[in-house]
Motif scaffolding. Structure first.
Motif, short mmCIF file in Angstrom:
data_model
loop_
_atom_site.label_atom_id
_atom_site.label_comp_id
_atom_site.label_asym_id
_atom_site.label_seq_id
_atom_site.Cartn_x
_atom_site.Cartn_y
_atom_site.Cartn_z
N GLU A 25 0.80 -3.81 -1.11
CA GLU A 25 2.08 -3.34 -1.64
C GLU A 25 2.07 -3.46 -3.16
O GLU A 25 1.57 -4.44 -3.72
CB GLU A 25 3.23 -4.17 -1.05
CG GLU A 25 4.60 -3.68 -1.43
CD GLU A 25 5.71 -4.52 -0.80
OE1 GLU A 25 6.39 -4.00 0.10
OE2 GLU A 25 5.87 -5.68 -1.21
N TRP A 26 2.59 -2.44 -3.82
CA TRP A 26 2.73 -2.49 -5.26
C TRP A 26 4.10 -1.97 -5.64
O TRP A 26 4.94 -1.71 -4.77
CB TRP A 26 1.59 -1.72 -5.94
CG TRP A 26 1.31 -2.20 -7.34
CD1 TRP A 26 1.34 -1.48 -8.48
CD2 TRP A 26 0.96 -3.54 -7.71
NE1 TRP A 26 1.04 -2.27 -9.56
CE2 TRP A 26 0.80 -3.55 -9.11
CE3 TRP A 26 0.77 -4.72 -7.00
CZ2 TRP A 26 0.46 -4.69 -9.83
CZ3 TRP A 26 0.44 -5.86 -7.70
CH2 TRP A 26 0.28 -5.84 -9.09
N THR A 43 9.36 -1.46 -4.69
CA THR A 43 7.97 -1.57 -4.21
C THR A 43 7.64 -0.38 -3.31
O THR A 43 8.51 0.33 -2.81
CB THR A 43 7.73 -2.86 -3.45
OG1 THR A 43 8.61 -2.91 -2.31
CG2 THR A 43 7.98 -4.07 -4.34
N LYS A 90 4.24 1.03 -0.45
CA LYS A 90 2.98 0.75 0.22
C LYS A 90 1.87 1.48 -0.54
O LYS A 90 1.94 2.68 -0.76
CB LYS A 90 3.01 1.23 1.67
CG LYS A 90 1.73 0.91 2.44
CD LYS A 90 1.82 1.38 3.89
CE LYS A 90 0.52 1.09 4.63
NZ LYS A 90 0.57 1.55 6.04
N ARG A 91 0.87 0.73 -0.96
CA ARG A 91 -0.21 1.32 -1.75
C ARG A 91 -1.23 2.00 -0.84
O ARG A 91 -1.65 1.45 0.17
CB ARG A 91 -0.91 0.25 -2.60
CG ARG A 91 -1.77 0.83 -3.71
CD ARG A 91 -2.59 -0.26 -4.38
NE ARG A 91 -3.57 -0.82 -3.46
CZ ARG A 91 -4.74 -0.25 -3.17
NH1 ARG A 91 -5.07 0.90 -3.72
NH2 ARG A 91 -5.57 -0.83 -2.33
#
Length: 599
Positions: A96-97, A118, A120-121
Motif C-alpha cells: 500500500e502506498w 492511500t 493499493k500499489r
C-alpha cells in the motif's frame, strides 16, 4: 480563492490540478520554481490566498512558508519523508502506498498534514504509478485540501510518529548502489523492480560491453533463456538480457554523460547498434488470437511488444504502446501496416488502443535530435505519421474508435481525431497545440480539428497553447465521450462500447454515411491539399533556422534541443503565469528564446 501553483515543471499533475481548480471557479496562476527570487516575485505579483506545490523538487524559502500557507503534495504515505519516496516503495515491494498534502516548514516533509489518501500499489514502474495512482490520488487530496483551507476552521493534523496510523519514515536518497543489478545473482523479479524504481528517471546504471549506460523500459520475457547478463535477443527498440531464471527486455538506454558530452535517452538497439550485430532478432506475432491487454495493464506481460492485434466478436483491437508516447518514423510505418492489415479482417469496428502511459505525443523528438540531419529526420517522421493518419481518415470498411487511455499532445491528439468515435478516460490531459515546440503542425490538423470543434475554437486551441481536460474536450465536441474508470479497467468499457456499435441496427447506415461524407469533403477540398499546405509551413520550421511564428515559443530546433536535453526556461511562460502577463512584469513569453543549448 486565488491559488498559486508552484511547480518544478508544468507536468501532468500540475496541469491536471490547474484544470480542476479552474473548473471549480478558483483564480489560478502558475510559477515555476526557477529560483527563490522568482518564487518570491510571483507571490508578490499574484497575492495568493493559498500556495499549492503539486510537483516540487526545490525547497520553499523560509520567508515564503512562514508568511503563506504552502501545501506540498508528497507522493508518500503519512510520515514518509525524502525525495526517493516512490523509488523505495517499489524496491521494498510496498503493498500500500499513498499521497500526502502537508504544510511546508523548516524541515522537508514533516509539516502538518492537510489530507492523506492511500491506494493499493500495483507492480508497475515509477512513471506509470505516478501517471495513474499518484495522479488520481494527488488531485483528490488537492481538492480536499482546498475545501478544508477554504472553510477557515480546519486544523491540519500534526505529524505524530507515535500514532499507529503514521507508518512512514525518513528514507534516504536512493543511490545507484541501492539499485545496482547483479546479473549473476538477481532474478527477473528483482531486476524488474530495480529498473521500475528508476523509470523514467534517473534510470539504473549498468555496464554493457565495457561502457556505462542507464537502463529504462523493463519488460519480462517468458521464454528466452541464456547466460546471466548476456544480450540474447533484440526486437525493435529493445534488447533482451538473460537473468538467472529467465530474461528481461530493456527498451531504452542513456549513455552516462562525461565532463564534455551530455547524452539523452534513446532506443537500446540504436545505442548499441555495433554491439548487436551478431545478436539474433526475436520476432513477435502482431496478430494473435487472444489479447494480452490484461497483462499489459496489470504489469505481468510475458514479453516485449509495441504493436499487437486481437479480435473480440466483430471488433478488432489494434494496440500500440510506445515509450513516452513518441512515434518515430519506423513506428509510424509499422503501425500503418498493422492498421491496413486490420482493415482487411472480417470485423465491423476497429479500436485503436494505446498503452497505459500515453496515447501519443506525436513525432519522436529524441530520435530527430539524434539524427545526422535532424531536419531530414523530422521531415521523414512527419510524413510517416501523416501517412498513418491518412489511412485512418480514408477507411471505408470499418467504423473506427480512438480509445484514449493516456495523455496526448500535439500530433498525438490530432491522430485520435482521425477516427469516427473518440472516447477518453476521465482525468487525462490533452494538449492540442504545436507552437510550444515552435511548430505549425501537420497530421491534417487543419481539416480534422475544425471538423470537430469549428474554425474559431480550432484557432483558439492551437494559439493559446494550454491543456484541456476531458470534460472541456467533451463540451466542445473534441471527443464523443468520457469513460469514468481507472486505467486498469478502461479497456473493458471500451470493448463493450465497440461491440454495441458493431451490433447497432443502423451500423451499415452509419458506415455508408461516413463514406458519403468523406466523398463530399474530398470534393470540397482534397486531403492532399490540406497536407500540402501544412507541410509547406512545416518545411519552414524544419529547414529555416531563423523561422519563428509570432505566437510560437521559439525556433523548432532550439525548442527541441532544450526539450531533449531538459534545459529549463529562465522565466515562467506567460500563458501559465497570468500574474506576470497582466502586470507587464515579464519581458519575454519564453526564456528559452535566449537560453543557449547544450552542445
Amino acid at each position: 480563492m486565488r491559488i498559486l501553483l508552484i511547480s518544478t515543471s508544468y507536468n501532468g499533475l500540475t496541469q491536471y490540478a490547474h484544470l480542476e481548480l479552474l473548473a471549480l471557479g478558483h483564480d489560478v496562476s502558475i510559477e515555476l520554481s526557477l529560483s527563490d527570487e522568482v518564487m518570491r516575485e510571483g507571490i508578490e505579483l499574484f497575492q495568493p490566498d493559498l500556495i499549492i506545490c503539486p510537483f516540487l523538487k526545490e525547497k520553499i524559502p523560509e520567508d515564503i512558508w512562514r508568511n503563506q500557507v504552502c501545501i506540498i503534495i508528497h507522493p508518500g504515505i503519512k510520515g514518509d519523508r525524502g525525495a526517493s519516496s516512490m523509488d523505495w516503495a517499489i524496491l521494498n515491494n510496498e503493498v500500500e502506498w499513498g499521497v500526502t498534502a502537508l504544510q511546508a516548514t523548516e524541515v522537508m516533509d514533516i509539516g502538518d498534514i492537510w489530507a492523506a489518501v492511500t491506494f493499493k500499489r500495483r507492480p508497475v514502474c515509477k512513471a506509470r504509478m505516478y501517471r495513474h495512482e499518484i495522479m488520481a490520488t494527488g488531485i483528490q487530496i488537492i481538492l480536499d485540501t482546498v475545501k478544508r483551507f477554504g472553510s477557515g476552521i480546519y486544523l491540519p493534523e500534526p505529524l505524530d510518529y507515535t500514532n499507529e496510523e503514521v507508518r512512514g519514515q525518513l528514507r534516504p536518497i536512493m543511490t545507484q548502489a541501492d539499485r545496482r543489478i547483479n546479473w549473476s545473482t538477481d532474478n527477473v523479479d528483482t531486476i524488474i523492480k530495480k529498473i521500475y524504481s528508476a523509470d523514467n528517471q534517473p534510470g539504473v546504471l549498468d555496464t554493457i560491453a565495457g561502457e556505462e549506460y542507464y537502463l529504462y523500459g523493463a519488460h519480462r520475457e517468458g521464454k528466452l533463456l541464456g547466460n546471466p547478463g548476456e544480450i540474447i535477443a533484440k526486437r525493435y527498440d529493445a534488447i533482451c538480457r538473460a537473468a538467472i531464471n529467465g530474461a528481461v527486455w530493456i527498451s531504452h538506454l542513456r549513455k552516462k554523460s562525461t565532463a564534455t558530452q551530455t547524452f539523452f535517452k534513446l532506443p537500446a538497439t540504436m545505442v548499441l547498434s555495433e554491439v548487436l550485430q551478431e545478436v539474433p532478432h526475436s520476432p513477435v506475432e502482431t496478430f494473435c488470437a487472444e489479447s494480452n491487454c490484461e497483462a499489459l495493464y496489470t504489469g505481468y506481460s510475458t514479453t516485449y511488444n509495441e504493436i499487437w492485434y486481437s479480435e473480440v466478436n466483430e471488433v478488432g483491437h489494434l494496440y500500440f504502446d510506445f515509450y513516452n508516447g513518441a512515434i518515430d518514423t519506423e513506428k509510424c510505418e509499422r503501425l500503418r501496416e498493422a492498421y491496413l492489415a486490420a482493415c482487411h479482417r472480417p470485423t465491423k469496428v476497429i479500436v485503436l488502443s494505446c498503452g497505459m502511459d500515453f496515447w501519443s505525443n506525436g513525432v519522436h523528438l529524441n530520435m530527430i535530435e539524434a539524427a545526422d540531419n535532424p531536419a531530414d529526420e523530422a521531415w521523414r517522421n512527419i510524413n510517416a505519421i501523416n501517412d498513418l493518419i491518412h489511412a485512418i481518415i480514408t477507411t471505408d470498411t470499418h467504423l473506427v474508435i480512438s480509445a484514449m487511455l493516456g495523455n496526448a499532445a500535439a500530433g498525438g491528439v490530432i491522430m485520435a481525431l482521425a477516427a469516427d468515435y473518440i472516447y477518453a478516460r476521465s482525468g487525462i490531459v490533452l494538449n492540442p497545440h504545436y507552437k510550444t515546440m515552435g511548430l505549425y503542425g501537420s497530421e491534417y490538423w487543419t481539416y480534422l480539428l475544425p471538423k470537430r470543434v469549428g474554425q474559431e475554437k480550432a484557432i483558439s486551441l492551437t494559439e493559446n497553447c494550454l491543456p484541456i481536460s476531458t470534460q472541456q474536450a467533451k463540451e466542445i465536441g473534441l471527443i464523443d465521450g468520457i469513460v469514468y474508470s481507472d486505467g486498469y479497467d478502461f479497456h473493458r468499457h471500451i470493448t463493450r462500447l465497440a461491440e454495441k456499435i458493431a451490433r447497432s441496427p443502423d451500423f451499415c447506415e452509419q458506415l455508408s454515411q461516413k463514406v458519403d461524407e468523406r466523398s463530399r469533403a474530398e470534393q470540397k477540398k482534397p486531403l492532399a491539399e490540406y497536407r500540402a499546405e501544412e507541410l509547406a509551413e512545416m518545411k519552414k520550421c524544419f529547414y529555416d533556422p531563423n523561422h519563428i511564428y509570432p505566437q510560437a515559443c521559439g525556433n523548432f530546433h532550439v525548442m527541441r534541443r532544450n526539450f531533449v536535453y531538459k534545459i529549463r526556461p529562465v522565466e515562467t511562460p506567460l500563458r501559465l503565469a497570468k500574474h506576470r502577463d497582466l502586470t507587464g512584469h515579464a519581458r519575454r513569453s519564453w526564456g528559452w528564446l535566449s537560453q543557449k543549448c547544450v552542445t
